[in-house]
Design an enzyme around this catalytic site. Sequence first.
Site, PDB file in Angstrom:
ATOM      1  CG  HIS A 165      23.304  56.492  16.243  1.00  0.00           C
ATOM      2  ND1 HIS A 165      23.061  56.411  17.688  1.00  0.00           N
ATOM      3  CD2 HIS A 165      23.588  55.171  15.815  1.00  0.00           C
ATOM      4  CE1 HIS A 165      23.169  55.113  17.902  1.00  0.00           C
ATOM      5  NE2 HIS A 165      23.517  54.402  16.619  1.00  0.00           N
ATOM      6  CD  GLU A 166      23.254  54.058  11.975  1.00  0.00           C
ATOM      7  OE1 GLU A 166      24.206  53.027  12.297  1.00  0.00           O
ATOM      8  OE2 GLU A 166      22.302  53.933  12.631  1.00  0.00           O
ATOM      9  CG  HIS A 169      27.770  53.019  14.918  1.00  0.00           C
ATOM     10  ND1 HIS A 169      28.113  52.354  16.240  1.00  0.00           N
ATOM     11  CD2 HIS A 169      26.357  52.878  14.995  1.00  0.00           C
ATOM     12  CE1 HIS A 169      26.922  52.090  17.076  1.00  0.00           C
ATOM     13  NE2 HIS A 169      26.050  52.631  16.177  1.00  0.00           N
ATOM     14  CE1 TYR A 180      26.913  48.516  18.399  1.00  0.00           C
ATOM     15  CE2 TYR A 180      25.720  46.335  17.755  1.00  0.00           C
ATOM     16  CZ  TYR A 180      25.747  47.699  18.017  1.00  0.00           C
ATOM     17  OH  TYR A 180      24.499  48.326  17.934  1.00  0.00           O
ATOM     18  CD  GLU A 189      23.990  51.387  19.486  1.00  0.00           C
ATOM     19  OE1 GLU A 189      23.102  52.416  19.334  1.00  0.00           O
ATOM     20  OE2 GLU A 189      24.608  51.006  18.373  1.00  0.00           O
ATOM     21  CG  ASP A 266      20.323  45.348  21.720  1.00  0.00           C
ATOM     22  OD1 ASP A 266      20.852  45.304  20.798  1.00  0.00           O
ATOM     23  OD2 ASP A 266      20.342  46.374  22.501  1.00  0.00           O
ATOM     24  CG  HIS A 271      20.754  49.399  20.377  1.00  0.00           C
ATOM     25  ND1 HIS A 271      20.949  48.046  19.946  1.00  0.00           N
ATOM     26  CD2 HIS A 271      20.651  50.266  19.486  1.00  0.00           C
ATOM     27  CE1 HIS A 271      21.643  48.277  18.691  1.00  0.00           C
ATOM     28  NE2 HIS A 271      21.571  49.569  18.438  1.00  0.00           N
TER      29      HIS A 271
END
Lengths: 358, 100
Positions: A165-166, A169, A180, A189, A266, A271
């Site tokens: 996932h990271e 990005h 974002y 996300e 957020d 998210h």
Amino acid sequence: MPTSHRISCITPPYILTRLLDSDNEAIRQAALDTLLATAQLRGEREVRGLIAGALTAPGDGRRSIFDCDHGTFLPFATLVRSEDDGPVTDQSVNRAFDGFGVTRTFYRDEFERNSIDGRGMRLMGFVHRGSNYNNAFWDGQQMVFGDGDGQVFSDFTGSLDVIAHELAHGVTEHTANLEYHHQPGALNESMSDVAGSMVKQWQLQQTADQADWLIGAEVFTPHIEADALRSMKAPGTAFDNKLFGKDPQPDHMDRYVELPDTPKGDHGGVHINSGIPNKAFFLVATGIGGNSWDAPGHIWYESLKASNPNTQFQDFADTTYRKADELYGADSPEQQAVKAAWAEVGIQVTTVPSRRRR
Amino acid sequence: MRVALATHGGQAAAINLRLPPRVLDTERLPPEAARELRGLVAAASAEGAGPAAPAPAGDAMSYTITVDDDAGTTTLTGSDTALPPAFGALLDWLQRHATG
């Protein structure tokens, strides 16, 4: 008599950084030269950060893992494992190293992509960040993992899908560069959750029907009642306990959660509302059947590359429909699955299908 | 002095939205810890705002530290990608000491 010159950069930095990903080497070099001059003249931290990937010599995604030893200032971290090194005693280091390796191979073998930027950008990971740090993040140049507080969360390197996932990005930053906040942020996300889940399924050689579609199933300590951070199959059901309540992710546009575009909100619920495109991908993958990384993954990846920083859910849905046509044909089972999936989460694709390409 | 730490965003954003701030009161801390906390708060308050935070990055968390004392209420903020040194030291101390 001294003279002063005001240097203006006509091309905005975000366009120049986009040009760093051009297939044309001359364009890449010109953009890099301009950005370097801008960074030198203005000393801009942000500009230097944006071009860090281009400044790093291509290395086919060579891996370097650093130990923060619970600090937060990354330059103080110690290099503990490089690409040619064998396993070390610290399993957090090895998990990050191996997770990067699996994700790098996945992108190369399935999408012919050479690392994060498509040109072999080095993969830098930092483990043991901070004290009781319940998170993992991508900072624009590298991936950072916390150990968790040991009460609710454990080590974030424990989930392969979180590591992927990271890294994803970074891929998004070097392709659509989705902003974002609000819907583009929720798509950002979701792209990372889609990649994280595909990498896990690919590693386990699971079909879409066999997969659990959970993100971060391993990050909670054993005494916390929670399946995972998120469920792509059933957004809103990943957890429901007394400590932090019920998973707030929606699975349909009717339940889209409006939150302020602030850190506390957020950034508009990036998210939270990612549950909607996450569910759409799950429905496409199970609707088409087989491996999620085959037709579904290719439709999503090509759509990501065709998107831009302000792409909304509707735009992305329309793009996936068009890409399904381009890749598999008008009215193909793949394109029908895409249309049905988005409809099930409350988005009607609006693109008129083009004639089948030969 | 009452110090509250609220955490926003990150991989566990959906959970952080639901959790109340973690609160420490110097009245209830051992004298040495209370002295340490007061010193860290004073340093972070004197540090002022750091450089403008960059655009939000993937999963980076943000923090709001609210200090209530006789002088009033002070709010300090930072994020994983923009942590001024004194704010970072205060945050680290709170994350080690504030458990609920």
